[in-house]
Design an enzyme around this catalytic site. Sequence first.
Site, mmCIF file in Angstrom:
data_model
loop_
_atom_site.group_PDB
_atom_site.id
_atom_site.type_symbol
_atom_site.label_atom_id
_atom_site.label_comp_id
_atom_site.label_asym_id
_atom_site.label_seq_id
_atom_site.Cartn_x
_atom_site.Cartn_y
_atom_site.Cartn_z
ATOM 1 N N THR A 116 -12.129 -78.074 -17.390
ATOM 2 C CA THR A 116 -12.904 -78.746 -16.467
ATOM 3 C C THR A 116 -13.610 -78.021 -15.793
ATOM 4 O O THR A 116 -12.924 -76.480 -16.054
ATOM 5 C CB THR A 116 -12.613 -79.755 -16.132
ATOM 6 O OG1 THR A 116 -13.778 -80.195 -14.777
ATOM 7 C CG2 THR A 116 -11.021 -80.081 -15.374
ATOM 8 N N ASP A 117 -14.583 -77.681 -15.561
ATOM 9 C CA ASP A 117 -15.007 -76.667 -14.680
ATOM 10 C C ASP A 117 -14.371 -76.226 -13.212
ATOM 11 O O ASP A 117 -14.050 -75.313 -13.218
ATOM 12 C CB ASP A 117 -16.950 -76.754 -14.177
ATOM 13 C CG ASP A 117 -17.047 -77.544 -13.754
ATOM 14 O OD1 ASP A 117 -16.197 -79.080 -13.376
ATOM 15 O OD2 ASP A 117 -18.510 -78.119 -13.328
ATOM 16 N N GLU A 118 -13.966 -76.982 -13.158
ATOM 17 C CA GLU A 118 -12.942 -77.844 -11.917
ATOM 18 C C GLU A 118 -12.312 -76.628 -11.665
ATOM 19 O O GLU A 118 -11.072 -76.036 -11.164
ATOM 20 C CB GLU A 118 -12.605 -78.497 -11.675
ATOM 21 C CG GLU A 118 -13.432 -79.664 -11.197
ATOM 22 C CD GLU A 118 -12.962 -80.975 -10.292
ATOM 23 O OE1 GLU A 118 -11.914 -80.618 -9.743
ATOM 24 O OE2 GLU A 118 -13.988 -82.173 -10.347
ATOM 25 N N TYR A 143 -5.742 -82.489 -8.960
ATOM 26 C CA TYR A 143 -6.687 -82.611 -10.463
ATOM 27 C C TYR A 143 -6.579 -81.445 -11.268
ATOM 28 O O TYR A 143 -6.576 -81.514 -12.223
ATOM 29 C CB TYR A 143 -7.334 -83.525 -9.779
ATOM 30 C CG TYR A 143 -8.546 -83.197 -11.185
ATOM 31 C CD1 TYR A 143 -8.237 -84.343 -12.588
ATOM 32 C CD2 TYR A 143 -9.780 -83.148 -11.186
ATOM 33 C CE1 TYR A 143 -8.949 -84.489 -13.556
ATOM 34 C CE2 TYR A 143 -10.608 -82.514 -12.539
ATOM 35 C CZ TYR A 143 -10.972 -83.353 -13.649
ATOM 36 O OH TYR A 143 -11.163 -83.391 -14.509
ATOM 37 N N LYS A 147 -5.095 -79.851 -14.271
ATOM 38 C CA LYS A 147 -5.860 -79.477 -15.691
ATOM 39 C C LYS A 147 -6.161 -77.497 -15.995
ATOM 40 O O LYS A 147 -6.109 -77.589 -17.127
ATOM 41 C CB LYS A 147 -7.722 -80.054 -15.467
ATOM 42 C CG LYS A 147 -7.899 -81.365 -15.003
ATOM 43 C CD LYS A 147 -7.623 -81.813 -16.819
ATOM 44 C CE LYS A 147 -8.431 -81.667 -17.709
ATOM 45 N NZ LYS A 147 -8.914 -82.277 -18.582
#
Length: 332
Positions: A116-118, A143, A147
């Site tokens: 993810t970009d996060e 979260y 990741k």
Amino acid sequence: MLVTGGAGFIGTNFIRYTLKNFPHYEISVLDKLTYAGNFNNLRGLDIRFTQGDICDTNVVDSLVSQADIVVHFAAESHNDNSLRDPSPFIYTNLVGTYSLLEAVRRHEVRFHHISTDEVFGDLALDDPSRFSETTPYRPSSPYSATKAGSDHLVRAWVRSFGIAATISHCSNNYGPYQHIEKFIPRQITNILSGRTPKLYGTGEQVRDWIHVDDHSAAVHAILSSGTLGETYVIGADNDHVNNRRVISLICELMGLSPDAYEHVADRPGHDQRYAMDSSKIRRELGWKPRYTDTDTGMREGLEHTIAWYREHEEFWLADKAQVEQSYAEQGQ
Ligand code: NAD
Ligand code: DAU
């Protein structure tokens, strides 16, 4: 092709996209069917389904040994839940990815990891830069930290053990089959069920929204012609759209006044701005999004998504009261 997490939002859309556009794949799905997975999403499709946990090394070993390629979507995926209880995130996102990596190493199977970009953290609202493949990791929530950890495991398994893997970082997806805990489907189903849409804080945060079919197309571009060991950033150039604009657009498309929403408590540690520089995948693999440009593409994508939720009450209605109850307990 073994698809983990195939009964969730993006996995379901990816499987449907694959069956339609790449029918030579035989698909096997491994999904635990947590609250976020729904077997009905896949009912009637020509796939093999196993209900199981990616941390269960026996199940994982047996399914990976029969696959040529693994596309790994399974995860605990909701930031707000990770703030309430991080433990399933540690377990699934870290231990589960580790168990898959060991199996693909043993059986020499190609692996694609959905990140993810996060993992890159966030940008300030007035910072016009974008995340790219070389942006340093700076995750903010339990979260995104798990990741990020799973990405590091994949990179280490590539470097230390030579597994054949790629990683993609996509921005916020929207489309059919998304769980109603997430921003866009929550607001659509709030309106459909007579509730008021709920905006966190001032709603100035920016997400680089992408239609889920554009994400699926990008993953297939990587599977077909991506370079092993490489990372690809995926985005649709919607990084000028804040949450306030999106909620107003949903209200308007559903026949309400654009300000027919209420402000609720903000998310603690709320990431401000995500923006993706997807020039590498566009240049090297020839991928480009179909639903781009907020005023035309995103409007069209949202119209389809709204119509889908309107026509598929069976997907969300039974869970709606309970999801709203748990948000209400947080003042949201
Ligand atoms: P989701 O929560 O809708 O679906 C997750 C699926 O994984 C569910 O079907 C669930 O049952 C399954 N699962 C959870 N734990 C499992 C376990 N231990 N073993 C087997 N299956 C398990 O998530 P999503 O939004 O479809 O996201 C899919 C992937 O894409 C995730 O890895 C997420 O980090 C990533 N991602 C999501 C977005 C987004 O906007 N939703 C954007 C970029 C990347
Ligand atoms: O960026 C990719 C990520 O996008 C994925 O990795 C995650 O799995 C996915 O859940 C998503 O994370 P976000 O936290 O950005 O998505 P969410 O839909 O929860 O929230 C989007 C924005 O909307 C965020 O700024 C918070 C806000 N929001 C959310 C909800 C649920 C609201 O204003 N009101 C709401 O009711």
